[in-house]
Design a protein around this motif. Structure first.
Motif, PDB file in Angstrom:
ATOM      1  N   HIS A  67       0.834  -1.200   0.000  1.00 28.07           N
ATOM      2  CA  HIS A  67       0.000   0.000   0.000  1.00 28.07           C
ATOM      3  C   HIS A  67       0.873   1.256   0.000  1.00 28.07           C
ATOM      4  CE1 HIS A  67      -2.631  -3.188   1.562  1.00 28.07           C
ATOM      5  NE2 HIS A  67      -3.615  -2.505   1.007  1.00 28.07           N
ATOM      6  N   THR A  68       1.951   1.202  -0.766  1.00 32.49           N
ATOM      7  CA  THR A  68       2.870   2.338  -0.839  1.00 32.49           C
ATOM      8  C   THR A  68       2.515   3.248  -2.008  1.00 32.49           C
ATOM      9  OG1 THR A  68       4.397   0.928  -2.069  1.00 32.49           O
ATOM     10  CG2 THR A  68       4.794   1.187   0.298  1.00 32.49           C
ATOM     11  N   SER A  69       1.262   3.651  -2.055  1.00 29.28           N
ATOM     12  CA  SER A  69       0.812   4.620  -3.058  1.00 29.28           C
ATOM     13  C   SER A  69      -0.190   5.554  -2.396  1.00 29.28           C
ATOM     14  CB  SER A  69       0.166   3.919  -4.263  1.00 29.28           C
ATOM     15  OG  SER A  69      -0.953   3.155  -3.865  1.00 29.28           O
ATOM     16  N   GLY A  70      -0.354   6.719  -2.958  1.00 33.63           N
ATOM     17  CA  GLY A  70      -1.287   7.678  -2.387  1.00 33.63           C
ATOM     18  C   GLY A  70      -0.606   8.621  -1.413  1.00 33.63           C
ATOM     19  N   ASP A  71      -1.425   9.268  -0.597  1.00 34.52           N
ATOM     20  CA  ASP A  71      -0.933  10.312   0.297  1.00 34.52           C
ATOM     21  C   ASP A  71      -0.024   9.768   1.395  1.00 34.52           C
ATOM     22  OD1 ASP A  71      -2.377  12.112  -1.177  1.00 34.52           O
ATOM     23  OD2 ASP A  71      -4.138  12.050   0.155  1.00 34.52           O
ATOM     24  N   TYR A  72      -0.233   8.521   1.767  1.00 33.36           N
ATOM     25  CA  TYR A  72       0.528   7.973   2.889  1.00 33.36           C
ATOM     26  C   TYR A  72       1.562   6.938   2.434  1.00 33.36           C
ATOM     27  CZ  TYR A  72      -3.306  10.126   5.438  1.00 33.36           C
ATOM     28  OH  TYR A  72      -4.217  11.029   5.911  1.00 33.36           O
ATOM     29  N   ALA A  73       1.992   7.059   1.188  1.00 34.63           N
ATOM     30  CA  ALA A  73       2.915   6.067   0.627  1.00 34.63           C
ATOM     31  C   ALA A  73       4.220   5.991   1.409  1.00 34.63           C
ATOM     32  CB  ALA A  73       3.194   6.395  -0.841  1.00 34.63           C
ATOM     33  N   ILE A  74       4.788   7.148   1.735  1.00 36.79           N
ATOM     34  CA  ILE A  74       6.088   7.152   2.426  1.00 36.79           C
ATOM     35  C   ILE A  74       5.945   6.570   3.826  1.00 36.79           C
ATOM     36  CG2 ILE A  74       7.916   8.623   3.350  1.00 36.79           C
ATOM     37  CD1 ILE A  74       7.520  10.497   1.011  1.00 36.79           C
ATOM     38  N   LEU A  75       4.874   6.945   4.526  1.00 38.37           N
ATOM     39  CA  LEU A  75       4.669   6.414   5.882  1.00 38.37           C
ATOM     40  C   LEU A  75       4.454   4.900   5.832  1.00 38.37           C
ATOM     41  CD1 LEU A  75       2.391   9.162   7.505  1.00 38.37           C
ATOM     42  CD2 LEU A  75       4.841   8.759   7.842  1.00 38.37           C
ATOM     43  N   ALA A  76       3.724   4.433   4.805  1.00 39.27           N
ATOM     44  CA  ALA A  76       3.525   2.992   4.662  1.00 39.27           C
ATOM     45  C   ALA A  76       4.854   2.289   4.396  1.00 39.27           C
ATOM     46  CB  ALA A  76       2.533   2.709   3.535  1.00 39.27           C
ATOM     47  N   ALA A  77       5.690   2.928   3.569  1.00 38.91           N
ATOM     48  CA  ALA A  77       7.001   2.339   3.281  1.00 38.91           C
ATOM     49  C   ALA A  77       7.860   2.275   4.539  1.00 38.91           C
ATOM     50  CB  ALA A  77       7.706   3.146   2.195  1.00 38.91           C
ATOM     51  N   ILE A 123      12.692  11.567   5.774  1.00 42.12           N
ATOM     52  CA  ILE A 123      11.490  11.332   4.973  1.00 42.12           C
ATOM     53  C   ILE A 123      11.570  12.002   3.598  1.00 42.12           C
ATOM     54  CG2 ILE A 123      10.166  13.317   5.820  1.00 42.12           C
ATOM     55  CD1 ILE A 123       7.747  11.337   6.008  1.00 42.12           C
ATOM     56  N   ASP A 124      12.351  13.097   3.508  1.00 45.19           N
ATOM     57  CA  ASP A 124      12.491  13.794   2.230  1.00 45.19           C
ATOM     58  C   ASP A 124      13.789  13.436   1.511  1.00 45.19           C
ATOM     59  OD1 ASP A 124      10.069  15.212   2.511  1.00 45.19           O
ATOM     60  OD2 ASP A 124      11.048  16.667   3.835  1.00 45.19           O
ATOM     61  N   ALA A 125      14.486  12.418   2.003  1.00 50.04           N
ATOM     62  CA  ALA A 125      15.752  12.001   1.377  1.00 50.04           C
ATOM     63  C   ALA A 125      15.666  10.523   1.029  1.00 50.04           C
ATOM     64  CB  ALA A 125      16.920  12.267   2.329  1.00 50.04           C
ATOM     65  N   PRO A 126      15.093  10.170  -0.116  1.00 54.30           N
ATOM     66  CA  PRO A 126      14.835   8.755  -0.456  1.00 54.30           C
ATOM     67  C   PRO A 126      16.088   7.898  -0.513  1.00 54.30           C
ATOM     68  CG  PRO A 126      14.466  10.187  -2.365  1.00 54.30           C
ATOM     69  CD  PRO A 126      14.604  11.076  -1.182  1.00 54.30           C
ATOM     70  N   ARG A 127      17.198   8.462  -1.009  1.00 48.58           N
ATOM     71  CA  ARG A 127      18.434   7.666  -1.058  1.00 48.58           C
ATOM     72  C   ARG A 127      18.898   7.288   0.335  1.00 48.58           C
ATOM     73  NH1 ARG A 127      17.945   5.634  -5.616  1.00 48.58           N
ATOM     74  NH2 ARG A 127      17.520   7.169  -7.233  1.00 48.58           N
ATOM     75  N   ALA A 128      18.876   8.249   1.226  1.00 48.83           N
ATOM     76  CA  ALA A 128      19.303   7.979   2.604  1.00 48.83           C
ATOM     77  C   ALA A 128      18.349   6.989   3.276  1.00 48.83           C
ATOM     78  CB  ALA A 128      19.369   9.282   3.393  1.00 48.83           C
ATOM     79  N   ARG A 129      17.041   7.124   2.979  1.00 48.06           N
ATOM     80  CA  ARG A 129      16.078   6.175   3.548  1.00 48.06           C
ATOM     81  C   ARG A 129      16.364   4.771   3.050  1.00 48.06           C
ATOM     82  NH1 ARG A 129      11.914   9.317   1.791  1.00 48.06           N
ATOM     83  NH2 ARG A 129      11.108   7.536   0.614  1.00 48.06           N
ATOM     84  N   ASN A 130      16.685   4.654   1.760  1.00 51.44           N
ATOM     85  CA  ASN A 130      17.004   3.338   1.215  1.00 51.44           C
ATOM     86  C   ASN A 130      18.185   2.700   1.934  1.00 51.44           C
ATOM     87  OD1 ASN A 130      14.990   3.252  -0.702  1.00 51.44           O
ATOM     88  ND2 ASN A 130      16.232   4.178  -2.325  1.00 51.44           N
ATOM     89  N   MET A 131      19.176   3.524   2.260  1.00 50.93           N
ATOM     90  CA  MET A 131      20.339   2.998   2.986  1.00 50.93           C
ATOM     91  C   MET A 131      19.961   2.559   4.387  1.00 50.93           C
ATOM     92  SD  MET A 131      23.618   5.257   1.732  1.00 50.93           S
ATOM     93  CE  MET A 131      22.861   6.882   1.801  1.00 50.93           C
ATOM     94  N   VAL A 132      19.057   3.289   5.029  1.00 55.17           N
ATOM     95  CA  VAL A 132      18.599   2.893   6.369  1.00 55.17           C
ATOM     96  C   VAL A 132      17.813   1.591   6.290  1.00 55.17           C
ATOM     97  CG1 VAL A 132      17.156   3.532   8.336  1.00 55.17           C
ATOM     98  CG2 VAL A 132      18.593   5.257   7.234  1.00 55.17           C
ATOM     99  N   TYR A 133      16.897   1.466   5.284  1.00 52.87           N
ATOM    100  CA  TYR A 133      16.160   0.217   5.086  1.00 52.87           C
ATOM    101  C   TYR A 133      17.129  -0.966   5.020  1.00 52.87           C
ATOM    102  CZ  TYR A 133      12.283   3.138   3.157  1.00 52.87           C
ATOM    103  OH  TYR A 133      11.303   4.048   2.947  1.00 52.87           O
ATOM    104  N   SER A 134      18.088  -0.804   4.103  1.00 46.29           N
ATOM    105  CA  SER A 134      19.014  -1.916   3.858  1.00 46.29           C
ATOM    106  C   SER A 134      19.930  -2.155   5.045  1.00 46.29           C
ATOM    107  CB  SER A 134      19.845  -1.627   2.601  1.00 46.29           C
ATOM    108  OG  SER A 134      19.006  -1.521   1.468  1.00 46.29           O
ATOM    109  N   GLY A 135      20.387  -1.065   5.671  1.00 45.77           N
ATOM    110  CA  GLY A 135      21.249  -1.211   6.845  1.00 45.77           C
ATOM    111  C   GLY A 135      20.533  -1.883   7.999  1.00 45.77           C
ATOM    112  N   GLY A 136      19.239  -1.539   8.164  1.00 42.27           N
ATOM    113  CA  GLY A 136      18.458  -2.172   9.233  1.00 42.27           C
ATOM    114  C   GLY A 136      18.294  -3.661   9.011  1.00 42.27           C
TER     115      GLY A 136
END
Length: 407
Positions: free
Chosen positions: A55-65, A111-124
């Protein structure tokens, strides 16, 4: 075939559901096997995380991600926690919660830095993989399941490192965003496949552990936790094979309580059980780590004594110095440590028979047990509460051992 994240998230969801069924079956069938509960929790949490990521689409896509990936990070950490429980350690729940909370907080801050978020996802996701690999690598013996798990974890960790490195390369403008999105689905698929493999490795580890526990139970006495007759026979056969190879002999000591029937008749069978348990504890107290004790049934015990001449180097076989010392020590402990039951004390004594293994006379483990049993019978005939040793140096014309007694 083009891979897209939506399809892969569906695969994550279906894979996690399948693993939930498998681990749910194992956890439900073997309720005392605690690691399976953590591995079930991992699959269930990943199932919820996969559902959220759809459900990573719409207004709450980032929060869902953020929520979905935080759940999956915690799901991976449950694999590590289950491994800790498997190897007899505490769960590490505090570390798992802290890692998940830190990753979730960082993802919100970025939340406004997708590359950094991706690194946190993967690092976690990388953290529990590395912790699991280190835990497995620190074990003396892994078995096939452990090796499979560690190798699969290594592949999963490598895929996460590739994602982190690719994001860094994009930020450094050494790699294009298009190039990143061409490899990111492949690395996610690699994690999914490696996850299937490491769960197979975990299942193999679980089966091996449960099989070991069943084997131990099959060879153990329920009342005393000593070995039973089956376990004794297996250990005697092993001791004989080792003795033939090394030339190092061993001795067998049979112990039979003298007055258990009177205790049963006067106080009941629960008192008799208490007397058997009490005697087993005293036998353990006079043993060395190399010795092996078993309850043969009823009130009879057997101890395989390693290195019977250890306290008297160069002594001949008739002396059996250490077994005699152990027998005397046991009789003394029985005499000075009466059974305490229902607020009263009750004296206990035992008769003991000892025989030393000899390759020419004891081709089968039953042979040395028979000789020790003859010595035990002689102790009972002599008035009980005594020790009799079968003297291998003196064999009469019938082939029966000549028995020597000692208090």
């Amino acid at each position: 075939m083009k891979l897209d994240f939506t399809t892969l998230y569906v695969v994550v969801l279906l894979n996690s559901l399948m693993l939930s069924i498998i681990w749910g079956s194992i956890a439900g069938t073997y309720r005392n096997f605690l690691p399976a509960r953590y591995w079930l929790a991992s699959s269930l949490i990943n199932t919820v995380g996969g559902s959220v990521l759809l459900h990573t689409s719409g207004d709450y896509a980032i929060l869902a991600a953020i929520a979905g990936n935080a759940l999956i990070i915690f799901g991976f950490l449950n694999i590590w926690m289950g491994l800790r429980i498997f190897f007899g350690l505490s769960s590490g729940i505090g570390i798992a919660v802290a890692v998940t909370a830190v990753c979730a907080a960082l993802m919100v801050l970025l939340i406004d830095a997708p590359r950094a978020r991706n690194m946190v996802y993967s690092g976690g996701q990388l953290v529990p993989m590395v912790l699991s690999i280190l835990l497995l690598a620190g074990q003396k013996s892994l078995g096939v399941g452990g090796i499979i798990t560690m190798a699969a974890m290594g592949i999963g960790a490598l895929s996460r490192l590739i994602v982190i490195g690719s994001n860094i390369a994009v930020l450094a403008q050494a790699f294009t965003a298009g190039g990143f999105f061409s490899i990111a689905p492949v690395t996610l698929l690699l994690v999914i496949c490696s996850g299937i493999v490491w769960n197979f490795g975990l299942a193999t580890m679980a089966i091996d552990r449960l099989r070991e526990e069943v084997a131990i139970l099959a060879a153990s006495d329920d009342l005393t936790s000593l070995a039973n007759r089956r376990g004794l026979n297996e250990r005697l056969s092993l001791a004989m094979r080792r003795a033939r190879r090394s030339g190092q002999t061993f001795a067998v000591m049979l112990v039979d309580l003298d007055n258990l029937k009177q205790i049963n008749d006067s106080l009941g069978h629960s008192a008799g059980d208490a007397a058997i348990i009490h005697t087993a504890e005293l036998i353990r107290a006079v043993m060395s780590q190399q010795d092996y004790a078993a309850r043969l049934g009823g009130d009879e015990f057997c101890v395989i004594i390693a290195k019977p001449h250890a306290s008297a180097p160069g002594a001949d076989a008739a002396s059996l110095s250490r077994p005699a010392q152990m027998a005397d020590a046991l009789l003394e402990r029985l005499a000075t440590t009466p059974l305490r039951f229902a607020g009263t004390t009750h004296p206990i004594s035992a008769s003991i028979g000892i025989a030393a293994w000899r390759p020419r006379d004891h081709e089968h483990h039953a042979d040395i047990l028979a000789e020790a049993d003859a010595a035990l019978y002689a102790s009972k005939t002599a008035g009980r509460n005594t020790v009799t040793m079968a003297i291998p140096a003196a064999i009469d014309t019938t082939g029966a051992p000549v028995l020597g007694s000692g208090a």
